[in-house]
Design a protein around this motif. Structure first.
Motif, PDB file in Angstrom:
ATOM      1  N   ARG A   1      31.396 -25.535  31.002  1.00  0.00           N
ATOM      2  CA  ARG A   1      32.544 -25.427  30.098  1.00  0.00           C
ATOM      3  C   ARG A   1      33.817 -25.985  30.734  1.00  0.00           C
ATOM      4  O   ARG A   1      34.587 -26.708  30.084  1.00  0.00           O
ATOM      5  CB  ARG A   1      32.739 -23.965  29.704  1.00  0.00           C
ATOM      6  CG  ARG A   1      33.928 -23.709  28.794  1.00  0.00           C
ATOM      7  CD  ARG A   1      34.004 -22.233  28.410  1.00  0.00           C
ATOM      8  NE  ARG A   1      32.881 -21.887  27.553  1.00  0.00           N
ATOM      9  CZ  ARG A   1      32.939 -21.938  26.222  1.00  0.00           C
ATOM     10  NH1 ARG A   1      34.061 -22.306  25.623  1.00  0.00           N
ATOM     11  NH2 ARG A   1      31.905 -21.593  25.506  1.00  0.00           N
TER      12      ARG A   1
ATOM     13  N   VAL B   1      29.409 -28.459  26.820  1.00  0.00           N
ATOM     14  CA  VAL B   1      30.135 -27.182  26.926  1.00  0.00           C
ATOM     15  C   VAL B   1      29.210 -26.083  27.420  1.00  0.00           C
ATOM     16  O   VAL B   1      29.595 -25.249  28.243  1.00  0.00           O
ATOM     17  CB  VAL B   1      30.755 -26.815  25.563  1.00  0.00           C
ATOM     18  CG1 VAL B   1      31.320 -25.395  25.605  1.00  0.00           C
ATOM     19  CG2 VAL B   1      31.849 -27.799  25.201  1.00  0.00           C
TER      20      VAL B   1
ATOM     21  N   GLU C   1      36.108 -29.139  29.337  1.00  0.00           N
ATOM     22  CA  GLU C   1      37.525 -28.998  28.985  1.00  0.00           C
ATOM     23  C   GLU C   1      38.365 -30.032  29.715  1.00  0.00           C
ATOM     24  O   GLU C   1      39.294 -30.613  29.131  1.00  0.00           O
ATOM     25  CB  GLU C   1      38.001 -27.589  29.331  1.00  0.00           C
ATOM     26  CG  GLU C   1      37.464 -26.498  28.402  1.00  0.00           C
ATOM     27  CD  GLU C   1      37.929 -25.113  28.811  1.00  0.00           C
ATOM     28  OE1 GLU C   1      38.337 -24.964  29.974  1.00  0.00           O
ATOM     29  OE2 GLU C   1      37.871 -24.192  27.979  1.00  0.00           O
TER      30      GLU C   1
ATOM     31  N   THR D   1      36.645 -26.979  23.353  1.00  0.00           N
ATOM     32  CA  THR D   1      35.590 -25.968  23.462  1.00  0.00           C
ATOM     33  C   THR D   1      35.673 -24.937  22.345  1.00  0.00           C
ATOM     34  O   THR D   1      34.650 -24.398  21.918  1.00  0.00           O
ATOM     35  CB  THR D   1      35.666 -25.264  24.822  1.00  0.00           C
ATOM     36  OG1 THR D   1      36.984 -24.711  25.003  1.00  0.00           O
ATOM     37  CG2 THR D   1      35.392 -26.254  25.946  1.00  0.00           C
TER      38      THR D   1
END
Length: 300
Positions: A184, A180, A188, A194
């Motif tokens: 990020r 993450v 996801e 997250t």
């Protein structure tokens, strides 16, 4: 030779204190890019948890078990500080990701609020915490003297560092955290929650701040502003080590601790602090990204 060995030990001791204080900040600031000005108050919470545990043992527990208060204070301080960190993340920090200036102002306001809350509950004057009997005294080697509290803080810092390393590099949750922090959006897309990662990571960083506050009670009296005295040094360690580099924080802590001790040995405490700031400014002109840089293929 004796002066050299004492100076080296003092530098190692100061470095271990800075490392213990900066470990939590290395997570919240270095890995999450959140400028948490309330990190010092999380340290304060850990210190006051130790003070409360001491009073509980004095008033309600038989005297022969008094030394256990400090051993129990370490995990309890970590849990309480982590709980405060989770509350901050849920109510405030989650809305300020990728807004560093806003997070700086907001967490600074939280720090003032927590300081005033501590003054209301415990009073403005500093309070003392009695060290357990097994940490009184020190080891004498020739004409040199190594205090048990500083040796204990060094060992505690290394244990905490080992725990963070094992979590981030040897567990599935740690790999999710690093994924993450590096990318990020891709994390996801691969199904990583997250929001959960952010909450757990901030709680871990806050918990280690509580452990640092517990350890600082071994060095002197504590008060509502104990965290303020260390927050600048903690940020220096993280920035010099390299933002996002855990082991850079280790090198930064011990490097700053050693040079600060050497400068103070040659001059005095005030000039030593001035020289260490000048050295850090010069170093960052040479390596703006710090000692350790994180390589990434993502486009920023």
């Amino acid at each position: 030779m004796t002066d050299l060995m004492v100076t080296l030990f003092n530098g190692l001791s100061l470095g271990s204190i800075l490392l213990l204080i900066a470990l939590g900040l290395a997570i919240t600031f270095g890995l999450m890019n959140v400028i948490n000005m309330a990190h010092g108050e999380l340290i304060m919470i850990g210190a006051y948890v130790t003070f409360v545990m001491q009073n509980i043992f004095i008033n309600y527990i038989p005297e022969q078990y008094f030394d256990l208060y400090f051993i129990l204070s370490i995990p309890i301080a970590m849990v309480v500080a982590a709980a405060f960190g989770m509350l901050m993340e849920v109510s405030l920090i989650r809305y300020l990701y990728k807004r560093p200036l806003d997070s700086l102002l907001a967490t600074w306001g939280v720090s003032l609020l927590l300081q005033q809350l501590a003054r209301t509950i415990f009073g403005a004057p500093n309070v003392g915490v009695k060290s357990p009997s097994f940490l009184e005294g020190g080891v004498e080697v020739g004409s040199m003297y190594f205090a048990y509290p500083r040796l204990f803080i060094l060992g505690l810092a290394l244990v905490c560092l080992a725990g963070i390393y094992l979590y981030f590099y040897k567990t599935g949750n740690g790999r999710r955290v690093r994924a993450v922090m590096q990318n990020r959006q891709m994390a996801e897309c691969l199904g990583v929650s997250t929001r959960k990662v952010d909450l757990i990571t901030f709680a871990i960083g806050s918990g280690f701040a509580g452990v640092a506050g517990c350890a600082l009670t071994l060095l002197g009296a504590i008060g509502p502003t104990i965290g303020t005295n260390y927050i600048i040094d903690a940020f220096m360690v993280v920035v010099v080590g390299g933002v996002g580099a855990l082991f850079g924080a280790v090198a930064g802590a011990f490097g700053i601790g050693f040079f600060n001790t050497v400068f103070e040995f040659w001059t005095n405490a005030s000039l030593g602090k001035v020289f260490i700031f000048l050295l850090i400014i010069a170093f960052l002109q040479w390596r703006p990204s710090g000692l350790v840089t994180t390589r990434s293929r993502s486009l920023d």
